[in-house]
Design an enzyme around this catalytic site. Structure first.
Site, short mmCIF file in Angstrom:
data_model
loop_
_atom_site.label_atom_id
_atom_site.label_comp_id
_atom_site.label_asym_id
_atom_site.label_seq_id
_atom_site.Cartn_x
_atom_site.Cartn_y
_atom_site.Cartn_z
N GLU A 205 0.89 -1.33 0.19
CA GLU A 205 0.10 0.56 -0.17
C GLU A 205 0.80 1.48 -0.05
OE1 GLU A 205 -3.57 0.78 2.74
OE2 GLU A 205 -2.12 2.76 3.43
N THR B 294 -3.75 4.87 -1.43
CA THR B 294 -4.75 5.99 -0.80
C THR B 294 -5.38 6.92 -0.76
OG1 THR B 294 -3.81 6.84 0.44
CG2 THR B 294 -4.03 4.45 1.52
N TYR B 295 -7.01 6.51 -0.99
CA TYR B 295 -7.43 7.63 -0.90
C TYR B 295 -7.80 8.59 -0.17
CZ TYR B 295 -11.56 9.97 -3.79
OH TYR B 295 -12.37 10.49 -4.61
N ARG C 54 -16.56 2.58 2.26
CA ARG C 54 -16.94 3.82 3.32
C ARG C 54 -16.53 5.10 3.56
NH1 ARG C 54 -19.59 3.57 9.19
NH2 ARG C 54 -17.87 5.19 9.48
N GLY C 55 -15.39 4.86 4.04
CA GLY C 55 -14.67 6.13 4.81
C GLY C 55 -15.06 6.33 6.33
N TYR D 240 -11.66 -6.10 8.93
CA TYR D 240 -11.15 -5.57 10.62
C TYR D 240 -10.87 -6.91 11.43
CZ TYR D 240 -12.65 -1.82 8.18
OH TYR D 240 -11.96 -0.44 7.38
N HIS E 18 -14.32 -3.24 13.64
CA HIS E 18 -14.66 -1.99 13.08
C HIS E 18 -15.25 -1.90 14.23
CE1 HIS E 18 -16.37 1.47 11.75
NE2 HIS E 18 -14.84 1.40 10.18
N GLN F 272 4.82 6.91 15.82
CA GLN F 272 3.98 5.83 14.81
C GLN F 272 2.66 5.56 15.56
OE1 GLN F 272 6.81 3.34 12.22
NE2 GLN F 272 4.63 3.40 11.03
N LYS G 58 8.32 4.24 2.54
CA LYS G 58 9.49 4.08 2.52
C LYS G 58 10.60 2.97 1.70
CE LYS G 58 8.72 5.79 8.22
NZ LYS G 58 8.28 4.98 9.23
P1 FAD Z 1 -18.11 -0.74 5.93
O1 FAD Z 1 -17.92 -1.85 5.24
O2 FAD Z 1 -18.82 0.12 5.74
O3 FAD Z 1 -18.07 -0.63 7.89
C1 FAD Z 1 -18.22 0.27 8.85
C2 FAD Z 1 -19.12 0.33 9.52
O4 FAD Z 1 -20.60 -0.46 9.10
C3 FAD Z 1 -18.77 -1.83 10.15
O5 FAD Z 1 -18.93 -1.19 12.03
C4 FAD Z 1 -19.94 -2.67 9.24
O6 FAD Z 1 -19.70 -3.17 10.34
C5 FAD Z 1 -21.03 -0.99 9.19
N1 FAD Z 1 -22.34 -1.64 8.34
C6 FAD Z 1 -21.52 -1.94 7.55
N2 FAD Z 1 -22.75 -2.70 6.94
C7 FAD Z 1 -23.17 -2.41 8.06
C8 FAD Z 1 -25.00 -2.05 7.36
N3 FAD Z 1 -25.70 -3.11 6.68
N4 FAD Z 1 -25.61 -2.01 8.95
C9 FAD Z 1 -25.40 -1.30 9.64
N5 FAD Z 1 -23.62 -1.51 9.76
C10 FAD Z 1 -23.13 -2.01 8.57
N6 FAD Z 1 -9.88 5.49 4.49
C11 FAD Z 1 -9.39 6.34 3.86
O7 FAD Z 1 -10.78 7.26 3.48
N7 FAD Z 1 -8.95 6.32 3.06
C12 FAD Z 1 -8.56 5.14 1.88
O8 FAD Z 1 -8.21 4.81 1.41
C13 FAD Z 1 -8.23 3.55 3.58
N8 FAD Z 1 -7.47 3.26 2.90
C14 FAD Z 1 -8.50 1.82 3.56
C15 FAD Z 1 -7.60 0.64 3.32
C16 FAD Z 1 -8.02 -0.32 4.80
C17 FAD Z 1 -7.00 -1.69 3.66
C18 FAD Z 1 -8.92 -0.50 5.44
C19 FAD Z 1 -8.81 -1.39 6.44
C20 FAD Z 1 -9.57 0.67 6.02
C21 FAD Z 1 -9.38 1.77 5.04
N9 FAD Z 1 -9.30 2.85 5.23
C22 FAD Z 1 -9.25 4.33 4.26
C23 FAD Z 1 -10.57 3.51 6.18
C24 FAD Z 1 -11.83 2.89 6.31
O9 FAD Z 1 -12.85 4.06 5.17
C25 FAD Z 1 -12.64 2.90 7.27
O10 FAD Z 1 -12.22 2.21 8.75
C26 FAD Z 1 -14.52 3.19 7.86
O11 FAD Z 1 -14.44 3.25 8.65
C27 FAD Z 1 -14.32 2.19 7.34
O12 FAD Z 1 -14.53 1.36 6.34
P2 FAD Z 1 -15.20 0.17 5.39
O13 FAD Z 1 -14.95 0.34 4.20
O14 FAD Z 1 -14.69 -0.93 6.56
O15 FAD Z 1 -16.60 0.23 5.65
#
Ligand code: FAD
Length: 283
Positions: free
Chosen positions: A15, A46-47, A105-106, A145, A149, A212, A272
């Site tokens: 990444e 990343t975004y 989702r972000g 996660y 999460h 970190q 890095k």
């Molecule tokens: P989701 O999968 O939507 O989950 C979020 C929460 O909602 C979870 O608690 C889940 O259990 C819950 N949920 C899901 N579906 C439902 C439903 N139907 N009803 C009720 N609850 C529900 N962020 C950035 O801004 N930019 C990046 O580039 C970035 N890269 C990442 C890369 C990785 C590998 C990871 C693990 C995270 C990254 N993130 C990034 C962080 C991420 O955006 C956050 O962790 C965010 O809070 C959750 O995103 P998600 O896509 O996992 O969300």
């Protein structure tokens, strides 16, 4: 990679993030040229939260895909997106030759009001995955996660939502960073027992500076095992000793994961070069 195919070796992917300062932007391309020599299976970019610098993610992902001929995964978030924003972004991605995204989702941007947040067009990553699957030809990965999460009330609920994400069209998963492999193994047992069969790439973040822990790691909510905390207490004051100790910790973590037959290692490179190449040469 097909949804159920088990690779005959542990995959390696990286990444990277678009540098925040404009003057550092060119460095990322020399970093990428060097890391290409490590032959990663894919490099994800990343975004920025809230969609800032989206163009940079696309530009970098395009370079990885077209110039380096390595599978590029562009991260994409949907929390502040309308359908039109998303369509614009997807068109730009495809025009840039990028056909693989990590659909997220972000996190809620700081300037988003409760009303805006509650009325958002895409509620969860699963909604984004479903939309991308039915409107584009993009290949879709999702996040997961091993320590759940932070918003999920419990692991079983989080896993139920993860299964929905895969059923909606995510064909691989990348985990949040973790430092204690037992969380990952426990998580994987549950994932597979729920019938989630897609490849899961284990996210490994080398901790090479004491600082970190206060920033990236605390944001991730990942547990810090005593061994890692002790290592920081011992070496944290000395830059080079800390870097070496952090690399050694990450290498041991990765070797253990490989012995347990993990699908892939996803190294959070933090851009890095020295640390990334040293880890890769040791694994
Ligand atoms: P989701 O999968 O939507 O989950 C979020 C929460 O909602 C979870 O608690 C889940 O259990 C819950 N949920 C899901 N579906 C439902 C439903 N139907 N009803 C009720 N609850 C529900 N962020 C950035 O801004 N930019 C990046 O580039 C970035 N890269 C990442 C890369 C990785 C590998 C990871 C693990 C995270 C990254 N993130 C990034 C962080 C991420 O955006 C956050 O962790 C965010 O809070 C959750 O995103 P998600 O896509 O996992 O969300």
């Amino acid at each position: 990679m097909s949804q159920t195919a088990k690779p005959d070796r542990t995959g390696l992917s990286l990444e990277i993030f678009p540098p925040k300062k404009e003057e550092e932007f060119d460095n990322i391309f020399s970093f990428l040229k060097e890391t290409a020599k490590l032959h990663p299976d894919f490099i994800s970019c990343t975004y920025g939260a809230g969609g800032s610098r989206a163009g940079k993610t696309i530009e970098i992902a395009s370079y990885i895909q077209k110039e380096l001929k390595i599978d590029a995964i562009a991260h994409i978030t949907c929390v502040g997106f309308t359908r039109e924003d998303l369509e614009r972004n997807c068109t730009a991605l495809q025009e840039a030759g990028v056909n693989h995204v990590l659909a997220l989702r972000g996190d809620r941007p700081k300037d988003m009001t409760d009303e805006q947040f509650n009325k958002r067009e895409f509620f969860y990553a699963t909604d984004l995955v479903r939309h991308l699957k039915s409107h584009t030809a993009l290949q879709i990965a999702g996040a997961c996660y091993p320590e759940k999460h932070f918003e999920a009330p419990d692991m079983d609920t989080d896993l139920r939502h993860l299964k929905e994400k895969v059923e909606a069209g995510a064909t691989s998963l990348i985990t949040q960073m973790f430092f204690d492999n037992t969380y990952f193994y426990r998580f994987m047992d549950k994932v597979r027992s729920l019938g989630i069969e897609v490849p899961v790439h284990a996210g490994i973040m080398p901790i090479t500076t004491a600082g970190q822990l206060g920033t990236t790691v605390s944001l991730s909510g990942s547990s810090v095992p005593k061994e890692l905390a002790d290592l920081i207490a011992t070496y944290g004051e000395n830059k080079e000793d800390m870097r070496k100790a952090g690399i050694d910790f990450a290498v041991r973590q990765i070797r253990d994961l490989k012995e347990h037959g993990v699908d892939g290692i996803h190294l959070y490179s933090m851009n890095k070069l020295k640390t990334t190449t040293e880890i890769c040469s040791q694994i």
